[in-house]
Design a protein around this motif. Sequence first.
Motif, mmCIF file in Angstrom:
data_model
loop_
_atom_site.group_PDB
_atom_site.id
_atom_site.type_symbol
_atom_site.label_atom_id
_atom_site.label_comp_id
_atom_site.label_asym_id
_atom_site.label_seq_id
_atom_site.Cartn_x
_atom_site.Cartn_y
_atom_site.Cartn_z
ATOM 1 N N GLU A 149 0.822 -1.215 0.000
ATOM 2 C CA GLU A 149 0.000 0.000 0.000
ATOM 3 C C GLU A 149 0.851 1.258 0.000
ATOM 4 O OE1 GLU A 149 1.183 0.028 4.140
ATOM 5 O OE2 GLU A 149 0.663 -1.584 2.755
ATOM 6 N N GLY A 150 2.126 1.140 0.389
ATOM 7 C CA GLY A 150 3.015 2.292 0.318
ATOM 8 C C GLY A 150 3.241 2.766 -1.104
ATOM 9 N N ALA A 151 3.146 1.846 -2.072
ATOM 10 C CA ALA A 151 3.351 2.200 -3.483
ATOM 11 C C ALA A 151 2.208 3.041 -4.030
ATOM 12 C CB ALA A 151 3.514 0.937 -4.318
ATOM 13 N N VAL A 152 1.071 3.038 -3.350
ATOM 14 C CA VAL A 152 -0.091 3.779 -3.832
ATOM 15 C C VAL A 152 0.152 5.284 -3.816
ATOM 16 C CG1 VAL A 152 -2.541 4.239 -3.356
ATOM 17 C CG2 VAL A 152 -1.651 1.921 -3.189
ATOM 18 N N THR A 153 1.099 5.746 -3.001
ATOM 19 C CA THR A 153 1.410 7.170 -2.950
ATOM 20 C C THR A 153 2.331 7.602 -4.086
ATOM 21 O OG1 THR A 153 3.333 6.805 -1.495
ATOM 22 C CG2 THR A 153 1.206 7.158 -0.435
ATOM 23 N N GLU A 154 2.822 6.644 -4.862
ATOM 24 C CA GLU A 154 3.747 6.947 -5.945
ATOM 25 C C GLU A 154 2.990 7.286 -7.231
ATOM 26 O OE1 GLU A 154 7.042 7.085 -5.671
ATOM 27 O OE2 GLU A 154 7.013 6.458 -3.566
ATOM 28 N N GLY A 155 3.532 8.195 -7.995
ATOM 29 C CA GLY A 155 2.905 8.551 -9.253
ATOM 30 C C GLY A 155 2.822 7.386 -10.214
ATOM 31 N N ALA A 156 3.794 6.475 -10.136
ATOM 32 C CA ALA A 156 3.805 5.323 -11.036
ATOM 33 C C ALA A 156 2.561 4.465 -10.862
ATOM 34 C CB ALA A 156 5.062 4.484 -10.797
ATOM 35 N N PHE A 157 2.025 4.412 -9.647
ATOM 36 C CA PHE A 157 0.800 3.636 -9.409
ATOM 37 C C PHE A 157 -0.346 4.210 -10.231
ATOM 38 C CE2 PHE A 157 -3.242 3.583 -7.060
ATOM 39 C CZ PHE A 157 -3.513 2.224 -7.062
ATOM 40 N N HIS A 158 -0.541 5.520 -10.139
ATOM 41 C CA HIS A 158 -1.668 6.149 -10.827
ATOM 42 C C HIS A 158 -1.470 6.160 -12.344
ATOM 43 C CE1 HIS A 158 -3.497 7.385 -7.041
ATOM 44 N NE2 HIS A 158 -2.264 7.623 -6.635
ATOM 45 N N GLU A 159 -0.257 6.376 -12.784
ATOM 46 C CA GLU A 159 0.008 6.354 -14.219
ATOM 47 C C GLU A 159 -0.258 4.965 -14.799
ATOM 48 O OE1 GLU A 159 4.045 7.531 -14.101
ATOM 49 O OE2 GLU A 159 3.607 9.661 -13.828
ATOM 50 N N THR A 160 0.181 3.939 -14.074
ATOM 51 C CA THR A 160 -0.028 2.579 -14.558
ATOM 52 C C THR A 160 -1.493 2.190 -14.516
ATOM 53 O OG1 THR A 160 2.184 1.977 -13.762
ATOM 54 C CG2 THR A 160 0.680 0.170 -14.284
ATOM 55 N N MET A 161 -2.199 2.561 -13.452
ATOM 56 C CA MET A 161 -3.629 2.280 -13.361
ATOM 57 C C MET A 161 -4.368 2.924 -14.533
ATOM 58 S SD MET A 161 -4.668 0.548 -10.497
ATOM 59 C CE MET A 161 -6.208 1.259 -9.899
ATOM 60 N N ASN A 162 -4.012 4.151 -14.828
ATOM 61 C CA ASN A 162 -4.677 4.878 -15.907
ATOM 62 C C ASN A 162 -4.451 4.208 -17.262
ATOM 63 O OD1 ASN A 162 -6.165 7.245 -16.886
ATOM 64 N ND2 ASN A 162 -4.223 7.836 -17.831
ATOM 65 N N LEU A 163 -3.194 3.898 -17.574
ATOM 66 C CA LEU A 163 -2.894 3.262 -18.852
ATOM 67 C C LEU A 163 -3.506 1.868 -18.940
ATOM 68 C CD1 LEU A 163 0.822 4.306 -19.432
ATOM 69 C CD2 LEU A 163 -1.197 5.128 -20.647
ATOM 70 N N ALA A 164 -3.458 1.120 -17.843
ATOM 71 C CA ALA A 164 -4.029 -0.224 -17.845
ATOM 72 C C ALA A 164 -5.522 -0.174 -18.140
ATOM 73 C CB ALA A 164 -3.775 -0.907 -16.501
ATOM 74 N N ALA A 165 -6.193 0.830 -17.576
ATOM 75 C CA ALA A 165 -7.632 0.963 -17.819
ATOM 76 C C ALA A 165 -7.922 1.409 -19.246
ATOM 77 C CB ALA A 165 -8.232 1.951 -16.822
ATOM 78 N N ILE A 166 -7.158 2.382 -19.738
ATOM 79 C CA ILE A 166 -7.374 2.873 -21.110
ATOM 80 C C ILE A 166 -7.150 1.761 -22.126
ATOM 81 C CG2 ILE A 166 -6.440 4.396 -22.887
ATOM 82 C CD1 ILE A 166 -5.866 6.432 -20.676
ATOM 83 N N TRP A 167 -6.076 1.002 -21.920
ATOM 84 C CA TRP A 167 -5.718 -0.046 -22.877
ATOM 85 C C TRP A 167 -6.361 -1.395 -22.551
ATOM 86 C CZ3 TRP A 167 0.170 1.381 -22.458
ATOM 87 C CH2 TRP A 167 0.394 2.580 -23.152
ATOM 88 N N ARG A 168 -7.114 -1.454 -21.460
ATOM 89 C CA ARG A 168 -7.775 -2.697 -21.027
ATOM 90 C C ARG A 168 -6.774 -3.847 -20.986
ATOM 91 N NH1 ARG A 168 -13.089 -2.373 -20.670
ATOM 92 N NH2 ARG A 168 -13.412 -4.632 -20.928
ATOM 93 N N LEU A 169 -5.699 -3.621 -20.264
ATOM 94 C CA LEU A 169 -4.626 -4.609 -20.202
ATOM 95 C C LEU A 169 -5.012 -5.814 -19.350
ATOM 96 C CD1 LEU A 169 -1.488 -2.318 -19.728
ATOM 97 C CD2 LEU A 169 -2.359 -3.349 -21.832
ATOM 98 N N PRO A 170 -4.489 -6.991 -19.684
ATOM 99 C CA PRO A 170 -4.726 -8.199 -18.882
ATOM 100 C C PRO A 170 -3.836 -8.196 -17.638
ATOM 101 C CG PRO A 170 -3.306 -8.731 -20.725
ATOM 102 C CD PRO A 170 -3.704 -7.287 -20.906
ATOM 103 N N LEU A 171 -4.175 -7.342 -16.704
ATOM 104 C CA LEU A 171 -3.307 -7.060 -15.568
ATOM 105 C C LEU A 171 -4.083 -7.148 -14.263
ATOM 106 C CD1 LEU A 171 -0.594 -6.090 -14.442
ATOM 107 C CD2 LEU A 171 -1.171 -3.774 -15.164
#
Length: 332
Positions: A149-171
Amino acid sequence: MSGKIHLDRGHAQHLYRQMLRIRRFEAQCVQLYQAQQIRGFLHLYDGEEAVAVGVMANLQPRDAVVATYREHGQALARGVPMDRLLAEMLGKVEGCCRGRGGSMHVFDRERRFFGGNAIVGGGLPLAAGIALADRRRGTDAVTACFFGEGAVTEGAFHETMNLAAIWRLPLLFVCENNLYAMGMPLADAEAETEIFRKARAYRMAAATVDGMDPVAVEAAARQAIEQVRAGAGPFLLECRTYRLRAHSMFDAQSYRSREEVEAWRQRDPLARLAAWMRDSHLMTPGEEAAIAAGVEDELAAALRFAQAGTLEPVAELERFVLMESVVQEAAP
């Protein structure tokens, strides 16, 4: 235990054996660390075993795993051989990364275990890339990305969540929420302490599960992975768990009380599963003893293998800094 999925005797004992392997492996690592045979940092998974074991029970060989730096349990549950993992911890050439990865950077290409990452949240963008590559190859492989849960404060978490949702990644995002990150209470770092709710901002499916219950984790992960594999897009699974040991061997744990730790020990996933299996007649005392003996034999053999291993020759210390094909092409 939850009873959300049907367990036969063999599978229930498999879950127990896997968690016991992780627990005993790390207890051995503590001894080796104190004897200065393991150097650097050592982050233990004690108390969180149900998460790795429950999730991995649903993954196929074609799937990929991206781990955290608290990765020994994830590696063992994925199938990385115990002897090669322990050799890696001791910095031996016989380790799965020739001793160059150590505790925080375990990698196993054959098992598509893409290793830990010492950078908090560093594995998230990597997982998105792997998932995208698998989909472009036309496979139905799923990438499971573990993070705290500490990683949730990182920008990489939100950037990855956003791209994964846009691209509908199998993640499959697997958040191991142990409440403290390195040492800060979750409520002091996050306005929204229920991590799974953050998926709503990205219109992503999400769920939360008792991370101290391997049966509940397996059931929740099974449902999530089935959705992801079917093309429904990424999924965030928040596993609420607790590390029973310190963040690392250098952690004084001044941020939490002994009483709190002891209260969580009463929910120890290993002890709870064993008790439930005995009550449900899924494991006899004799079978429990046999499992324990088998794990001890495996651990003893792994220790002999690791301690008999060899260190990297000084002449090869610069090897792998550059691709060997590039070095050969550049040679006169």
